[in-house]
Design a protein around this motif. Sequence first.
Motif, PDB file in Angstrom:
ATOM      1  N   GLN A 255       0.820  -1.198   0.000  1.00 53.49           N
ATOM      2  CA  GLN A 255       0.000   0.000   0.000  1.00 53.49           C
ATOM      3  C   GLN A 255       0.864   1.262   0.000  1.00 53.49           C
ATOM      4  O   GLN A 255       0.487   2.284  -0.595  1.00 53.49           O
ATOM      5  N   ARG A 256       2.008   1.196   0.646  1.00 53.49           N
ATOM      6  CA  ARG A 256       2.925   2.342   0.703  1.00 53.49           C
ATOM      7  C   ARG A 256       3.338   2.790  -0.702  1.00 53.49           C
ATOM      8  O   ARG A 256       3.556   3.988  -0.938  1.00 53.49           O
ATOM      9  N   TYR A 257       3.473   1.837  -1.625  1.00 57.11           N
ATOM     10  CA  TYR A 257       3.969   2.144  -2.967  1.00 57.11           C
ATOM     11  C   TYR A 257       2.856   2.204  -4.019  1.00 57.11           C
ATOM     12  O   TYR A 257       3.137   2.365  -5.200  1.00 57.11           O
ATOM     13  N   TRP A 258       1.628   2.085  -3.588  1.00 58.37           N
ATOM     14  CA  TRP A 258       0.486   2.116  -4.506  1.00 58.37           C
ATOM     15  C   TRP A 258       0.205   3.562  -4.902  1.00 58.37           C
ATOM     16  O   TRP A 258       0.113   4.454  -4.047  1.00 58.37           O
ATOM     17  N   SER A 259       0.064   3.807  -6.218  1.00 58.62           N
ATOM     18  CA  SER A 259      -0.156   5.175  -6.682  1.00 58.62           C
ATOM     19  C   SER A 259      -1.624   5.573  -6.665  1.00 58.62           C
ATOM     20  O   SER A 259      -1.951   6.764  -6.755  1.00 58.62           O
ATOM     21  N   GLY A 260      -2.520   4.584  -6.597  1.00 54.76           N
ATOM     22  CA  GLY A 260      -3.941   4.872  -6.587  1.00 54.76           C
ATOM     23  C   GLY A 260      -4.565   4.947  -7.955  1.00 54.76           C
ATOM     24  O   GLY A 260      -5.795   5.082  -8.077  1.00 54.76           O
ATOM     25  N   ASP A 261      -3.752   4.870  -9.020  1.00 52.87           N
ATOM     26  CA  ASP A 261      -4.305   4.967 -10.379  1.00 52.87           C
ATOM     27  C   ASP A 261      -4.015   3.722 -11.201  1.00 52.87           C
ATOM     28  O   ASP A 261      -3.911   3.778 -12.425  1.00 52.87           O
ATOM     29  N   GLY A 262      -3.871   2.587 -10.528  1.00 48.12           N
ATOM     30  CA  GLY A 262      -3.683   1.320 -11.236  1.00 48.12           C
ATOM     31  C   GLY A 262      -2.248   0.883 -11.393  1.00 48.12           C
ATOM     32  O   GLY A 262      -1.987  -0.182 -11.971  1.00 48.12           O
ATOM     33  N   LEU A 267       9.225   4.622  -5.102  1.00 48.94           N
ATOM     34  CA  LEU A 267       9.366   5.358  -3.848  1.00 48.94           C
ATOM     35  C   LEU A 267       8.168   6.271  -3.670  1.00 48.94           C
ATOM     36  O   LEU A 267       7.645   6.823  -4.656  1.00 48.94           O
ATOM     37  N   PRO A 268       7.701   6.487  -2.447  1.00 53.20           N
ATOM     38  CA  PRO A 268       6.612   7.441  -2.231  1.00 53.20           C
ATOM     39  C   PRO A 268       6.982   8.811  -2.789  1.00 53.20           C
ATOM     40  O   PRO A 268       8.106   9.278  -2.647  1.00 53.20           O
ATOM     41  N   GLY A 269       6.052   9.415  -3.463  1.00 51.51           N
ATOM     42  CA  GLY A 269       6.292  10.729  -4.033  1.00 51.51           C
ATOM     43  C   GLY A 269       6.742  10.719  -5.471  1.00 51.51           C
ATOM     44  O   GLY A 269       6.718  11.759  -6.135  1.00 51.51           O
ATOM     45  N   LEU A 270       7.183   9.578  -5.964  1.00 49.50           N
ATOM     46  CA  LEU A 270       7.605   9.485  -7.354  1.00 49.50           C
ATOM     47  C   LEU A 270       6.424   9.107  -8.241  1.00 49.50           C
ATOM     48  O   LEU A 270       5.401   8.602  -7.767  1.00 49.50           O
ATOM     49  N   ALA A 271       6.609   9.307  -9.536  1.00 47.11           N
ATOM     50  CA  ALA A 271       5.578   8.888 -10.486  1.00 47.11           C
ATOM     51  C   ALA A 271       5.558   7.369 -10.610  1.00 47.11           C
ATOM     52  O   ALA A 271       6.594   6.698 -10.448  1.00 47.11           O
ATOM     53  N   HIS A 518      12.984  -2.556   6.863  1.00 52.05           N
ATOM     54  CA  HIS A 518      12.306  -1.401   7.448  1.00 52.05           C
ATOM     55  C   HIS A 518      10.842  -1.767   7.683  1.00 52.05           C
ATOM     56  O   HIS A 518      10.162  -2.264   6.779  1.00 52.05           O
ATOM     57  N   THR A 519      10.346  -1.497   8.865  1.00 54.38           N
ATOM     58  CA  THR A 519       8.990  -1.878   9.217  1.00 54.38           C
ATOM     59  C   THR A 519       7.978  -1.336   8.211  1.00 54.38           C
ATOM     60  O   THR A 519       7.937  -0.132   7.930  1.00 54.38           O
ATOM     61  N   GLU A 520       7.178  -2.232   7.643  1.00 56.18           N
ATOM     62  CA  GLU A 520       6.111  -1.932   6.690  1.00 56.18           C
ATOM     63  C   GLU A 520       6.596  -1.145   5.474  1.00 56.18           C
ATOM     64  O   GLU A 520       5.805  -0.494   4.791  1.00 56.18           O
ATOM     65  N   ALA A 521       7.910  -1.199   5.191  1.00 55.63           N
ATOM     66  CA  ALA A 521       8.456  -0.493   4.039  1.00 55.63           C
ATOM     67  C   ALA A 521       9.386  -1.359   3.206  1.00 55.63           C
ATOM     68  O   ALA A 521       9.652  -1.041   2.050  1.00 55.63           O
TER      69      ALA A 521
END
Length: 584
Positions: A255-262, A267-271, A518-521
């Motif tokens: 979920q941390r790396y999911w962009s939400g658009d499929g 990394l978080p924050g990247l495209a 890293h925990t959950e990462a």
Amino acid sequence: MSEFDYCPWLYWERATDDDRAQQAAWQEKLRGHGLREAGERTFLSPLAAIFDFHLSIGSDSYIAGHAYVTGQVRLGDHTTLNPYTVVRGNVTIGDGVRIGAHASLLGFNHSADPALPIHRQPVVSKGIVVGDDVWIGSNAIILDGVTVGAHSIIGAGAVVTKDVQPWSVMGGNPARLLRDRRKPRPSSGSTDGLGGGAPSGLGGSAPSGLGGSAPSGLGGSVSGGLTGGASGGDLDGRLEGFARQARDQAPSLLQRYWSGDGWFRNLPGLAATVRPTCDAVEVADLLLGTAPPQIPAHELIERLAGLQDRTTGLSPELGETGATVHSGSAYHLLAVGYALDVLGAALPHPIAAIQQIDAGQLQKILGDLPWHSHAWSAGAWVDMYATGLYWNRRLFAVDGPLETLLGWLLTRQDKWSGLWGGPTPQEGRRQPVNGYYRLTRGTFAQFGVPVPRPEAVIDSVLAHTRDPRWFADGRGTACDVLDVIHPLWLCGKQTGYRRGEVQSWARERLADALTRWHTEAGFAFSPMPTTGREHEPSLMGTEMWLAIIWLLADVLGESGALGYRPRGVHRPEPALDPTSLANI
């Protein structure tokens, strides 16, 4: 004649610019007569008799004046031949070896058929192998067919006619075992009568280990008592605990790396991009046995399959067009192809860009790859191309010039190092070792063909592990560790050569890797800052380190404790049944 011919260990401390220029010119001349490889800071005395030879010599090594060297000779790093030594025939000498003056290593012999005069007896050769961290005293003689185990000492004047076990102290004629070097000396102050000084020479004392230490705790923490060393009888439990924790945290990690658009992002924050989406598929498969829970499997299959260009068969980056076999997105042949495979689907179209390269074009492309300066990228191209051949054959029954590819590789492999390409001044063995992994992953490993010269490869890769630029003081990116352990694992399936040293390195690296979750990462690609954000946990780092941990554990015979087995890019089994190659 100069002091360096007899005291070459002084060369790099005292040599003038003119001295260095003369040495460089001498080595260049020798390259035209049989010098195959010379590492950094090597010294070859012009007074040494080096004739009729194929010589490979590692870094920080030397051959002193009046040494006599002929035949197929390989010297490792920090290995020295002192004045008047004789090394002849097929002789392989490891790293950190000291050979005293007037010692002889005779890797050949004459037959003794009574029906023929002595001068007509044919020459035979079994060869001599000397392991790492060995001291051979002055006037010692090693005869053909002998293997001298690592960490041994051969006393001055000893005549060695039989194999020597590691850690042995030998003396006499014929040589006999005096003691195990790991045990206390027989009496205080005893020298075992070894004699024959062997100066430390270039680079200090001979190392007996397999690389710099890797301190723990540099990349986040892992709970459940996993920060201790991965050795002893508790390794099985540590691996089980690690895998259990990783599985429990996998949904949150993805979920941390999911962009939400499929799609997923590295990394978080990247495209969002293609590769991390494929990495998410492999991570979910390893830890959950399902597709990533963020998106239905059928929708993810449709997205990945829809990337493929119908004309070329390649899969460009999101938002881009026009991928070629020489573009960065060519890696998607591996990533997308295997992600679909793990999901139970397949690429929908043949790889026309691969199919269009005939045998003649392939040989030209291979010859033009930068093997001497960038063997890593050359190996990556071979990996991509061979994977395209694999998908075409498996999915569409389309054959390609696999025989040409394997034949070209077999005839261009360096027989001394077992690699393709050679060391560079900037990176040492990193380019050819990392290139070896990519090249063999896509060819020999993927098609189930035995790798050639596995012992030479193991020697070269273990020597690379001692390069502090890549492995000391907590260093070791996912690429650097993967590109060492996979060749060692792959070659170890064919030979038990130096298995103890391979397992020692694997055990050390496994202990270190288990502390870096890293925990959950998940895992960072690099354990310490290098460039950009590579030291932050990422999807690519997590996917690669999960595969690395499996390989490290498998070398130690403990991979079953993890409860997972790679099925994608890093799968341990051949992707294609070798018997199916009969008609290629």
